[in-house]
Scaffold this motif. Structure first.
Motif, PDB file in Angstrom:
ATOM      1  N   ASN A  10     -15.703 -40.227  10.137  1.00  0.00           N
ATOM      2  CA  ASN A  10     -16.888 -39.365  10.057  1.00  0.00           C
ATOM      3  C   ASN A  10     -17.894 -39.673  11.156  1.00  0.00           C
ATOM      4  OD1 ASN A  10     -16.438 -37.573   7.842  1.00  0.00           O
ATOM      5  ND2 ASN A  10     -16.477 -39.367   6.514  1.00  0.00           N
ATOM      6  N   LYS A  11     -18.007 -40.947  11.517  1.00  0.00           N
ATOM      7  CA  LYS A  11     -18.948 -41.309  12.573  1.00  0.00           C
ATOM      8  C   LYS A  11     -18.429 -40.870  13.935  1.00  0.00           C
ATOM      9  CE  LYS A  11     -20.565 -44.509   9.403  1.00  0.00           C
ATOM     10  NZ  LYS A  11     -19.954 -45.382   8.406  1.00  0.00           N
ATOM     11  N   SER A  46     -21.894 -33.284   8.550  1.00  0.00           N
ATOM     12  CA  SER A  46     -22.268 -34.372   9.460  1.00  0.00           C
ATOM     13  C   SER A  46     -23.784 -34.582   9.499  1.00  0.00           C
ATOM     14  CB  SER A  46     -21.712 -34.133  10.864  1.00  0.00           C
ATOM     15  OG  SER A  46     -22.455 -33.138  11.527  1.00  0.00           O
ATOM     16  N   GLY A  47     -24.541 -33.660   8.915  1.00  0.00           N
ATOM     17  CA  GLY A  47     -25.980 -33.886   8.780  1.00  0.00           C
ATOM     18  C   GLY A  47     -26.286 -35.066   7.878  1.00  0.00           C
ATOM     19  N   LEU A  87     -24.710 -37.839   7.979  1.00  0.00           N
ATOM     20  CA  LEU A  87     -24.099 -39.016   8.610  1.00  0.00           C
ATOM     21  C   LEU A  87     -24.923 -40.298   8.464  1.00  0.00           C
ATOM     22  CD1 LEU A  87     -21.532 -39.542  10.215  1.00  0.00           C
ATOM     23  CD2 LEU A  87     -22.828 -39.230  12.296  1.00  0.00           C
ATOM     24  N   SER A  88     -26.249 -40.164   8.658  1.00  0.00           N
ATOM     25  CA  SER A  88     -27.067 -41.381   8.653  1.00  0.00           C
ATOM     26  C   SER A  88     -27.148 -42.012   7.261  1.00  0.00           C
ATOM     27  CB  SER A  88     -28.467 -41.072   9.168  1.00  0.00           C
ATOM     28  OG  SER A  88     -29.065 -40.113   8.334  1.00  0.00           O
ATOM     29  N   PHE A 113     -28.013 -35.490  18.099  1.00  0.00           N
ATOM     30  CA  PHE A 113     -28.379 -35.283  16.698  1.00  0.00           C
ATOM     31  C   PHE A 113     -28.153 -36.569  15.915  1.00  0.00           C
ATOM     32  CE2 PHE A 113     -27.290 -34.397  12.317  1.00  0.00           C
ATOM     33  CZ  PHE A 113     -28.346 -33.601  11.919  1.00  0.00           C
ATOM     34  N   LEU A 124     -24.651 -42.516   5.415  1.00  0.00           N
ATOM     35  CA  LEU A 124     -23.410 -43.256   5.163  1.00  0.00           C
ATOM     36  C   LEU A 124     -23.588 -44.762   5.297  1.00  0.00           C
ATOM     37  CD1 LEU A 124     -20.513 -41.255   6.854  1.00  0.00           C
ATOM     38  CD2 LEU A 124     -20.863 -41.678   4.438  1.00  0.00           C
ATOM     39  N   GLY A 125     -24.359 -45.185   6.305  1.00  0.00           N
ATOM     40  CA  GLY A 125     -24.462 -46.621   6.559  1.00  0.00           C
ATOM     41  C   GLY A 125     -23.092 -47.188   6.871  1.00  0.00           C
ATOM     42  N   LEU A 126     -22.666 -48.183   6.132  1.00  0.00           N
ATOM     43  CA  LEU A 126     -21.349 -48.772   6.387  1.00  0.00           C
ATOM     44  C   LEU A 126     -20.243 -48.105   5.581  1.00  0.00           C
ATOM     45  CD1 LEU A 126     -22.259 -52.557   6.614  1.00  0.00           C
ATOM     46  CD2 LEU A 126     -21.480 -51.075   8.460  1.00  0.00           C
ATOM     47  N   ARG A 127     -20.631 -47.225   4.663  1.00  0.00           N
ATOM     48  CA  ARG A 127     -19.650 -46.529   3.829  1.00  0.00           C
ATOM     49  C   ARG A 127     -18.851 -45.560   4.707  1.00  0.00           C
ATOM     50  NH1 ARG A 127     -21.408 -42.257   0.690  1.00  0.00           N
ATOM     51  NH2 ARG A 127     -23.537 -42.945   1.071  1.00  0.00           N
ATOM     52  N   PRO A 128     -17.506 -45.525   4.565  1.00  0.00           N
ATOM     53  CA  PRO A 128     -16.728 -44.678   5.469  1.00  0.00           C
ATOM     54  C   PRO A 128     -16.740 -43.177   5.115  1.00  0.00           C
ATOM     55  CG  PRO A 128     -15.255 -46.007   4.134  1.00  0.00           C
ATOM     56  CD  PRO A 128     -16.639 -46.450   3.803  1.00  0.00           C
ATOM     57  N   PHE A 129     -16.840 -42.832   3.829  1.00  0.00           N
ATOM     58  CA  PHE A 129     -16.675 -41.419   3.482  1.00  0.00           C
ATOM     59  C   PHE A 129     -17.879 -40.888   2.702  1.00  0.00           C
ATOM     60  CE2 PHE A 129     -12.410 -43.340   3.635  1.00  0.00           C
ATOM     61  CZ  PHE A 129     -11.972 -42.690   4.780  1.00  0.00           C
ATOM     62  N   TYR A 130     -18.028 -39.563   2.702  1.00  0.00           N
ATOM     63  CA  TYR A 130     -19.147 -38.945   1.995  1.00  0.00           C
ATOM     64  C   TYR A 130     -18.923 -38.982   0.490  1.00  0.00           C
ATOM     65  CZ  TYR A 130     -20.292 -37.177   6.606  1.00  0.00           C
ATOM     66  OH  TYR A 130     -20.612 -37.096   7.928  1.00  0.00           O
ATOM     67  N   PHE A 179     -16.539 -38.316  14.446  1.00  0.00           N
ATOM     68  CA  PHE A 179     -16.799 -36.869  14.489  1.00  0.00           C
ATOM     69  C   PHE A 179     -18.246 -36.608  14.880  1.00  0.00           C
ATOM     70  CE2 PHE A 179     -18.549 -33.085  12.512  1.00  0.00           C
ATOM     71  CZ  PHE A 179     -17.717 -32.107  13.031  1.00  0.00           C
ATOM     72  N   LEU A 207     -11.523 -45.423   8.985  1.00  0.00           N
ATOM     73  CA  LEU A 207     -12.785 -45.901   8.421  1.00  0.00           C
ATOM     74  C   LEU A 207     -14.003 -45.317   9.142  1.00  0.00           C
ATOM     75  CD1 LEU A 207     -12.011 -49.653   7.715  1.00  0.00           C
ATOM     76  CD2 LEU A 207     -12.279 -47.802   6.064  1.00  0.00           C
ATOM     77  N   THR A 262     -31.094 -38.916  14.001  1.00  0.00           N
ATOM     78  CA  THR A 262     -31.154 -39.181  12.564  1.00  0.00           C
ATOM     79  C   THR A 262     -30.897 -40.658  12.261  1.00  0.00           C
ATOM     80  OG1 THR A 262     -28.845 -38.521  12.322  1.00  0.00           O
ATOM     81  CG2 THR A 262     -30.503 -36.858  11.843  1.00  0.00           C
ATOM     82  N   GLY A 263     -30.872 -41.488  13.307  1.00  0.00           N
ATOM     83  CA  GLY A 263     -30.814 -42.917  13.084  1.00  0.00           C
ATOM     84  C   GLY A 263     -29.411 -43.502  13.086  1.00  0.00           C
ATOM     85  N   VAL A 264     -28.409 -42.707  13.510  1.00  0.00           N
ATOM     86  CA  VAL A 264     -27.056 -43.252  13.612  1.00  0.00           C
ATOM     87  C   VAL A 264     -26.959 -44.018  14.927  1.00  0.00           C
ATOM     88  CG1 VAL A 264     -24.622 -42.647  13.838  1.00  0.00           C
ATOM     89  CG2 VAL A 264     -26.077 -41.379  12.264  1.00  0.00           C
TER      90      VAL A 264
END
Lengths: 239, 279
Positions: free
Chosen positions: B162-163, A94-95, A97-98, B173, A100-106, B165, B159, B177-179
């Protein structure tokens, strides 16, 4: 231009300043320790640098290739996290996360980044373990690995050793030192003025206002240090 | 018993009930984990009372589809409750308690004063609160509405998994980090409101929060990572809903309370398993 440059900054909440007159900068490769008494505005200052609290007055500039949100953050643990059912891998991931933007998965690169940082923090063999079952020191390593996924340039640590036993504390400081030696810029909020300050390159002492900012070597000769240690001594005498 | 069940399954309304029941159970279990972990369990309860009040207004206005009224009102209440959580003058739990009892009182009052079929007010109120048999009287159009909303909820959840979570585990956090965690909290609030309005058909507004909370709590006893907690919670919820509906058809018990009782039983079993494991 520095990574972070604060000019005549006042920080606080609900429009009220708790610390003001802050002028300092953080350059690439620095290890800045922010010290001061409880309630002196250290944590508020840190949260302001992280955009979690609004600036009261003055400015914070981000530069030298550091984007405003490109900061890895190791917060103090919350009550929510104590019984949170998440694996080490999920948390470290989850570090990213930012990114990702609009993309759903890593994607593959982000998975690789998480794996690399778990190995770096020596927690890779714990990756399927649940966060709530880890020891205090292991939890901090997990959160540090997550912070490293969020930024390769600057990490901000909020009282990272509170609640850890002395041996784990020393190990953790060594880990930070190693990251700093590898080029990572570190900002640490701490009230541990003895072990905590040993590795720092710069010290910022805040108690309502800026009492000291400069190189760590010269800090022990300053009035601010004497003030802080005399308080410590008094506390020690009482205890 | 099997024969009897097969006999009932030939009726479309029974099949509708099972489809809708399973869909609502699935949707409600997904966000339950987030709600429990963010310490928002009571928001579900408060919102369901708001939905009850909104439904009373809708039935007075005699609109064709009550969802058109209940959905927006419940969504607005959800946004206010989740947004105001941190910086409101009236603190979180008190605000929820206030909104929820006020909505109940206003809803019941309106139904009494304005109800067209004044003969059976208590019956109407009872079925809104406990769901009673309304799930067995669904029209195919209502099944379609439920199906569409369920697909939207499930797709949104996957969709944004992850967000969700990220903001559940550590909002600060994520923000640092800009989320845009504010936006995702808003999304969570809206999905919860949608689920509650859908679920009112199944178990009624008093029991819907049980459908959200119980499977999550059961799954958290058994599983150790977020993904498997979510999946387990969904499986538990769907099975409990199926068992509940079938039992209620065979033994003519009230649908909503039967499902919640099954959920409670599952929770007790999970709790005991966990206690044995840790001991």
């Amino acid at each position: 231009m520095a990574f972070i440059k604060c000019s005549d900054l006042a920080v606080g909440y609900e429009g009220k300043a708790v610390a003001e007159g802050l002028n300092f900068e953080v350059n690439e490769g620095d290890y800045l320790c922010i010290v001061g008494e409880n309630g002196a505005g250290k944590t508020t200052l840190m949260k302001t640098m992280l955009h979690l609290t609004k600036i009261i007055s003055g400015t914070i500039e981000y530069g030298d290739g550091l984007k405003p949100y490109e900061i890895g953050y190791l917060p103090q643990q919350t009550i929510t996290q104590q019984d949170f059912p998440a694996s080490v891998e999920e948390i470290v991931m989850s570090g990213n996360l930012s990114k990702l933007g609009l993309r759903p998965f890593y994607n593959k690169a982000e998975r690789a980044e998480a794996k690399k940082n778990m190995k770096r923090m020596d927690i890779y063999d714990l990756k399927n373990k649940s966060f709530r079952n880890l020891s205090g020191g292991q939890k901090q390593r997990v959160l540090l690995a997550r912070a490293l996924c969020a930024s390769t340039k600057l990490i901000v640590l909020d009282e990272p050793v509170s609640g850890l036993d002395p041996k784990v504390t020393l190990d953790f400081y060594q880990l930070i030192k190693k990251l700093n030696d590898e080029g990572m810029t570190v900002i640490m909020v701490s009230h541990d003025i003895h072990e905590g300050l040993k590795d720092a390159s710069h010290i910022l002492h805040v108690t309502g206002k800026q009492l000291y900012f400069g190189e760590a070597d010269k800090y022990p000769e300053s009035d601010a240090y004497k003030l802080l240690t005399s308080i410590e001594l008094k506390k020690g005498a009482k205890a | 018993m099997i024969d009897q069940l097969l006999y009932y399954l030939e009726y479309p309304f029974v099949r509708y009930a099972i489809i809708v029941g399973v869909l609502i159970a699935l949707c409600s279990s997904l966000l339950g984990v987030t709600l429990v972990l963010k310490r928002y369990s009571f928001i579900g309860d408060g919102l369901s009372h708001v939905a009850f009040g909104a439904l009373a207004i809708a039935s007075i206005m005699q609109v064709t589809s009550t969802t058109l009224v209940t959905m927006p009102i419940t969504i607005i209440a959800a946004v206010i409750l989740l947004k105001g959580g941190q910086n409101a003058k009236i603190k979180g739990d008190a605000a929820i308690a206030m909104i929820s009892v006020a909505s109940l009182a206003i809803g019941y009052m309106l139904m009494n004063v304005f109800s067209a079929s004044s003969a059976n007010v208590s019956g109407d109120v009872c079925s809104t609160l406990f769901g009673s048999t309304s799930i067995l009287t669904l029209k195919s159009s209502e099944v379609m509405v439920c199906l569409v909303f369920s697909v939207i909820v499930i797709a949104t959840f996957i969709l944004f998994y992850n967000k969700i979570f990220g903001v559940t585990f550590d909002e600060n956090f994520a923000k640092a980090t800009g989320v845009r965690s504010g936006a995702y909290n808003l999304l969570i609030a809206i999905i919860i409101a949608v689920i509650i309005v859908l679920g009112m058909n199944l178990v009624g507004s008093l029991l819907i929060s049980a459908l959200i909370i119980f499977p999550a709590l059961s799954a958290m006893r058994l599983m150790n990572n977020f993904l498997s907690v979510i999946i387990t919670s969904a499986i538990i919820s769907v099975i409990a809903a199926l068992v509940g509906i079938i039992v209620s058809i065979l033994y003519s018990t009230p649908v909503g309370s039967t499902i919640v009782c099954v959920d409670l039983a599952v929770f007790i079993i999970c709790y005991i398993i966990d206690a044995i494991k840790t001991a």
